[in-house]
Enzyme design. Structure first.
Site, mmCIF file in Angstrom:
data_model
loop_
_atom_site.group_PDB
_atom_site.id
_atom_site.type_symbol
_atom_site.label_atom_id
_atom_site.label_comp_id
_atom_site.label_asym_id
_atom_site.label_seq_id
_atom_site.Cartn_x
_atom_site.Cartn_y
_atom_site.Cartn_z
ATOM 1 N N HIS A 140 31.311 49.826 25.353
ATOM 2 C CA HIS A 140 31.519 48.694 24.442
ATOM 3 C C HIS A 140 30.799 48.876 23.101
ATOM 4 O O HIS A 140 31.379 48.674 22.036
ATOM 5 C CB HIS A 140 31.023 47.392 25.073
ATOM 6 N N ASP A 142 38.831 49.368 27.913
ATOM 7 C CA ASP A 142 37.514 48.880 27.529
ATOM 8 C C ASP A 142 37.811 47.485 27.024
ATOM 9 O O ASP A 142 38.352 47.321 25.919
ATOM 10 C CB ASP A 142 36.900 49.738 26.422
ATOM 11 N N HIS A 143 37.492 46.478 27.825
ATOM 12 C CA HIS A 143 38.017 45.152 27.484
ATOM 13 C C HIS A 143 37.460 44.627 26.153
ATOM 14 O O HIS A 143 38.015 43.713 25.575
ATOM 15 C CB HIS A 143 37.822 44.159 28.634
HETATM 16 N N1 NAP Z 1 34.662 42.325 38.327
HETATM 17 C C1 NAP Z 1 34.522 42.465 37.021
HETATM 18 O O1 NAP Z 1 34.245 41.522 36.273
HETATM 19 C C2 NAP Z 1 34.728 43.814 36.372
HETATM 20 C C3 NAP Z 1 34.503 43.934 34.995
HETATM 21 C C4 NAP Z 1 34.734 45.162 34.374
HETATM 22 C C5 NAP Z 1 35.190 46.223 35.124
HETATM 23 N N2 NAP Z 1 35.383 46.084 36.460
HETATM 24 C C6 NAP Z 1 35.877 47.241 37.216
HETATM 25 O O2 NAP Z 1 37.038 46.864 37.951
HETATM 26 C C7 NAP Z 1 37.097 47.579 39.162
HETATM 27 C C8 NAP Z 1 37.197 46.587 40.309
HETATM 28 O O3 NAP Z 1 36.056 45.755 40.316
HETATM 29 P P1 NAP Z 1 35.956 44.449 41.226
HETATM 30 O O4 NAP Z 1 34.737 43.723 40.765
HETATM 31 O O5 NAP Z 1 37.230 43.715 41.261
HETATM 32 O O6 NAP Z 1 35.652 45.073 42.664
HETATM 33 P P2 NAP Z 1 35.764 44.367 44.084
HETATM 34 O O7 NAP Z 1 35.719 42.889 43.976
HETATM 35 O O8 NAP Z 1 34.778 45.056 44.967
HETATM 36 O O9 NAP Z 1 37.232 44.752 44.564
HETATM 37 C C9 NAP Z 1 37.544 45.990 45.108
HETATM 38 C C10 NAP Z 1 38.963 45.962 45.638
HETATM 39 O O10 NAP Z 1 39.265 47.220 46.203
HETATM 40 C C11 NAP Z 1 39.817 47.008 47.507
HETATM 41 N N3 NAP Z 1 39.491 48.192 48.313
HETATM 42 C C12 NAP Z 1 38.272 48.710 48.599
HETATM 43 N N4 NAP Z 1 38.405 49.831 49.319
HETATM 44 C C13 NAP Z 1 39.729 50.051 49.483
HETATM 45 C C14 NAP Z 1 40.500 51.069 50.108
HETATM 46 N N5 NAP Z 1 39.936 52.114 50.734
HETATM 47 N N6 NAP Z 1 41.841 50.976 50.052
HETATM 48 C C15 NAP Z 1 42.445 49.942 49.430
HETATM 49 N N7 NAP Z 1 41.776 48.962 48.815
HETATM 50 C C16 NAP Z 1 40.439 49.015 48.856
HETATM 51 C C17 NAP Z 1 39.165 45.725 47.984
HETATM 52 O O11 NAP Z 1 39.882 45.041 48.968
HETATM 53 P P3 NAP Z 1 39.732 45.329 50.552
HETATM 54 O O12 NAP Z 1 38.285 45.205 50.858
HETATM 55 O O13 NAP Z 1 40.587 44.275 51.191
HETATM 56 O O14 NAP Z 1 40.263 46.686 50.779
HETATM 57 C C18 NAP Z 1 39.205 44.912 46.693
HETATM 58 O O15 NAP Z 1 40.485 44.372 46.492
HETATM 59 C C19 NAP Z 1 35.844 48.459 39.187
HETATM 60 O O16 NAP Z 1 36.181 49.703 38.639
HETATM 61 C C20 NAP Z 1 34.898 47.731 38.254
HETATM 62 O O17 NAP Z 1 33.951 48.595 37.680
HETATM 63 C C21 NAP Z 1 35.163 44.899 37.101
#
Ligand code: NAP
Length: 493
Positions: free
Chosen positions: A242, A179-180
Site C-alpha cells: 500500500h 492491492d485494494h
Molecule cells: N479478511 C480481510 O480483510 C483481508 C484483507 C486483505 C487481504 N486478505 C487476503 O484474502 C485472502 C483470504 O482471507 P480471509 O480473511 O477471507 O481468510 P479466511 O477467513 O481464513 O478464509 C479462508 C477461506 O479459505 C477456505 N479454505 C481453507 N482451506 C481450504 C482448502 N484446502 N480448500 C478449499 N477451501 C479452503 C476457507 O473455508 P473452509 O474452511 O470451509 O475450507 C475459507 O473460505 C488471504 O489471502 C488474505 O491475506 C484478506
C-alpha cells in the site's frame, strides 16, 4: 460505472472473512449498478459442506443494509450464487467445478467468460493456478481472468516463485494482482490532482518540494489475525504494497495516457528508480517498533507480545517509519517519509507534500505551503497557503483551504473492492499490480528485512501513541517534522 458484463465468477474461499465482508457487498454493488445483471453466476467454493440455499442466506446477510430496496434486490442477486464444496488440493474436485461452470454458462448465457478469484490463504494460490490449467478450467471462447489477493509472496524469492506458477497458467494480461489501496477514491484521485492542475504540476519537482510524507495509521491492534501477522509484520503487510503504491503515484512521471500500459510503465520506472539502501544504511533510514500495553480511555490494552497467538519474544514489528529516497531526476534528494503501524493514536491514511518554505522576500520568511490528501477515513484534500491577516497589516498567516467529499455521496460511491472487481470484469488492469512493480518493491523491502534479521533490538511504543521516539528523530535530525499529528486540528476524520 460501465456496461453489463457476462461471466461465471468462481470464488475460492467463498466462506471466508474477505468474501463476506468485502466481496459479496462489492458484487452486490455491481449488481445494483447493472454491471452484473442477468448473465452472471457466482460459484463459491470452500471445504465446508454448505447447500446452495445456505450459501444464498450467507450472501443475502452479507449484502443487506437497512433499505427495503436492498433487501428486495438481495434475494434476486443471491439467486445467482451456487456453492460447491471443494478442497483446492484435490484435483478431482476441479472436474466438478468445471462441469458446474459449464452448466451455469449455458443457463445464464455467459459466453465462456470466466473470472477466478483467489480469496484464500496465499499458500494455496499456486496449487489452484496449476489445477485450473491441468484440469482445463479455462475456456476457449471467452475471457479468462484471475484476481489474486495479497500477500503476493513473503519476499522477492517467494513472490517470483509464485509468479512463475501463476504465469504457467495465466499470462500477464489475464492476471489482476490486487492491492485494494489502488481502488480507493483518493488514491486514484492523486493522479487527477497531480496531472490535472497546472498549479500543482508546475511545482511537483525537487526544486519546490521540501518533503513528502505518507502516513497509514491504524488504531486497532493485531486483533484475531496474529497467526498471519506474526509471519508478516508492518513492513510486509503495509509498506511493500500500500505505501509503495501511494509513493509511486506521488513520484512517477506523467503517463502518456490513462491506459494500463502507460500507467504501469511510469510506475515501474518509479520503482526502478527507488534508491536502494545497503543493509548497513538501513538503521539510519528505517525505524521499527512494537506496541506495549497501555490504558486508553480507561480500557487496558495489551502489548503486542501479550496478544493471543503472539510469541512472547516476538520480533515482529507493528510499526515502521522510513526515509525513502528516489534517484528519479525530478525528485532526487527529496526525502519521502513513510510511517505505518498498529495501535497508533488514531486511524488515518493521508499524504502531505510540503513545499519549500519562503526564506525571505517582500513578506520575509513564511511557513511552508502544504498539500494534504486525505485517503481515509475522510476523503478530500487541503492546501495551506499564506494569506494576509485581517485588517491593515502586512502580516501573513497560514490559511487552510479544504475540500472534503460529502460523506453521504462518498458512501454511495463504489467502494475499493467494487471498483477493482468492476475493472477486472472490464479487462482494465490499470489499478492492479504488474509483476515488475511487485518484483522491485520486494527487492527494496528485502534489504530492510535482511538488516533487521541481524538486529536484536526492538524499539517499543506505548499503544495509543504515534510510534517510537526514533520515528520522530528520523525526521528531526535533517530539519523535518511529521506534519500530521493526531492532535492537530484539521479536516474532521
Ligand atoms: N479478511 C480481510 O480483510 C483481508 C484483507 C486483505 C487481504 N486478505 C487476503 O484474502 C485472502 C483470504 O482471507 P480471509 O480473511 O477471507 O481468510 P479466511 O477467513 O481464513 O478464509 C479462508 C477461506 O479459505 C477456505 N479454505 C481453507 N482451506 C481450504 C482448502 N484446502 N480448500 C478449499 N477451501 C479452503 C476457507 O473455508 P473452509 O474452511 O470451509 O475450507 C475459507 O473460505 C488471504 O489471502 C488474505 O491475506 C484478506
Amino acid at each position: 460505472m460501465s456496461k453489463e458484463i457476462s461471466a461465471v465468477i468462481t470464488l475460492f474461499g467463498g466462506s471466508g472473512d474477505l468474501a463476506q465482508r468485502k466481496l459479496y457487498p462489492a458484487l452486490f454493488g455491481l449488481y445494483r449498478r447493472g454491471v452484473l445483471k442477468d448473465h452472471f453466476a457466482v460459484i463459491g467454493t470452500a471445504r465446508r459442506p454448505w447447500s446452495d440455499e445456505h450459501y444464498r442466506d450467507i450472501v443475502r446477510e452479507a449484502v443487506c443494509d437497512d433499505s427495503i430496496e436492498a433487501t428486495a434486490q438481495a434475494s434476486a442477486f443471491a439467486s445467482h450464487f451456487y456453492y460447491q464444496s471443494h478442497d483446492v488440493t484435490d484435483a478431482a474436485h476441479y472436474t466438478t467445478l468445471k462441469e458446474l461452470a459449464a452448466q451455469l454458462d449455458e443457463q445464464y448465457a455467459v459466453g465462456g467468460n470466466r473470472l477466478f478469484y483467489m480469496a484464500m490463504a496465499p499458500n494455496f494460490f499456486a496449487t489452484i493456478a496449476s489445477h485450473l490449467k491441468s484440469e482445463a478450467l479455462l475456456t476457449e471462447d471467452g475471457f479468462n481472468r484471475l484476481i489474486i489477493e495479497k500477500p503476493f509472496g513473503h519476499d522477492y524469492a517467494s513472490a517470483a516463485a509464485l509468479n512463475a506458477s501463476i504465469t504457467a497458467t495465466f499470462d500477464e494480461r489475464q492476471i489482476y494482482r490486487i492491492d485494494h489501496y489502488l481502488g480507493k477514491e483518493m488514491a486514484q484521485a492523486i493522479l487527477g490532482l497531480r496531472f490535472g492542475n497546472p498549479l500543482l504540476r508546475g511545482v511537483w519537482h525537487k526544486d519546490y518540494i521540501h518533503d513528502i510524507q505518507i502516513t497509514l495509521a491504524e488504531a486497532v491492534g493485531v486483533e484475531e489475525r496474529a497467526g498471519y501477522y506474526e509471519t508478516s509484520g508492518a513492513l510486509r503487510d503495509m509498506v511493500q504494497n500500500h505505501v509503495m503504491q501511494l509513493l509511486a503515484y506521488l513520484t512517477m512521471d506523467e503517463p502518456s495516457a490513462l491506459t494500463p500500459e502507460a500507467v504501469h510503465e511510469v510506475k515501474a520506472r518509479a520503482f526502478d528508480q527507488l534508491h536502494r539502501y545497503t543493509e548497513a544504511e538501513v538503521a539510519a533510514n528505517f525505524v521499527r517498533g512494537q506496541y506495549t500495553a497501555a490504558t486508553i480511555a480507561g480500557t487496558a490494552i495489551p502489548g503486542y507480545r501479550e496478544e493471543d497467538g503472539v510469541a512472547q519474544q516476538s520480533m515482529t514489528e507493528t510499526f515502521v517509519a522510513g526515509r525513502i529516497l528516489t534517484d528519479a531526476p525530478a525528485f532526487a534528494g527529496v526525502p519521502i517519509f513513510i510511517r505505518t503501524g498498529k495501535r497508533l493514536t488514531r486511524k488515518s491514511t493521508q499524504v502531505t507534500v510540503t513545499f519549500k518554505p519562503q526564506a525571505a522576500g517582500l513578506f520575509g520568511a513564511q511557513p511552508a505551503n502544504t498539500l494534504t490528501i486525505y485517503v481515509e477515513p475522510s476523503e478530500g484534500f487541503s492546501l495551506e497557503l499564506n494569506g494576509q491577516a485581517l485588517g491593515q497589516t502586512n502580516v501573513l498567516e497560514p490559511e487552510e483551504l479544504r475540500f472534503r467529499h460529502d460523506p453521504a455521496a462518498a458512501k454511495a460511491a463504489p467502494e475499493a473492492y467494487e471498483r477493482l472487481i468492476n475493472d477486472a470484469l472490464h479487462g482494465d488492469q490499470t489499478n492492479f499490480n504488474h509483476w515488475n512493480e511487485l518484483a522491485q518493491t520486494w527487492r527494496y523491502v528485502d534489504v530492510i528485512l535482511a538488516a533487521w534479521a541481524k538486529d536484536e533490538t526492538m524499539p517499543t511504543y506505548a499503544a495509543g501513541t504515534m510510534g517510537p521516539d526514533a520515528a520522530t528523530a528520523l525526521l528531526e535530525r535533517d530539519g523535518h517534522h511529521w506534519f500530521w499529528q493526531p492532535t492537530r486540528i484539521q479536516m474532521a476524520d
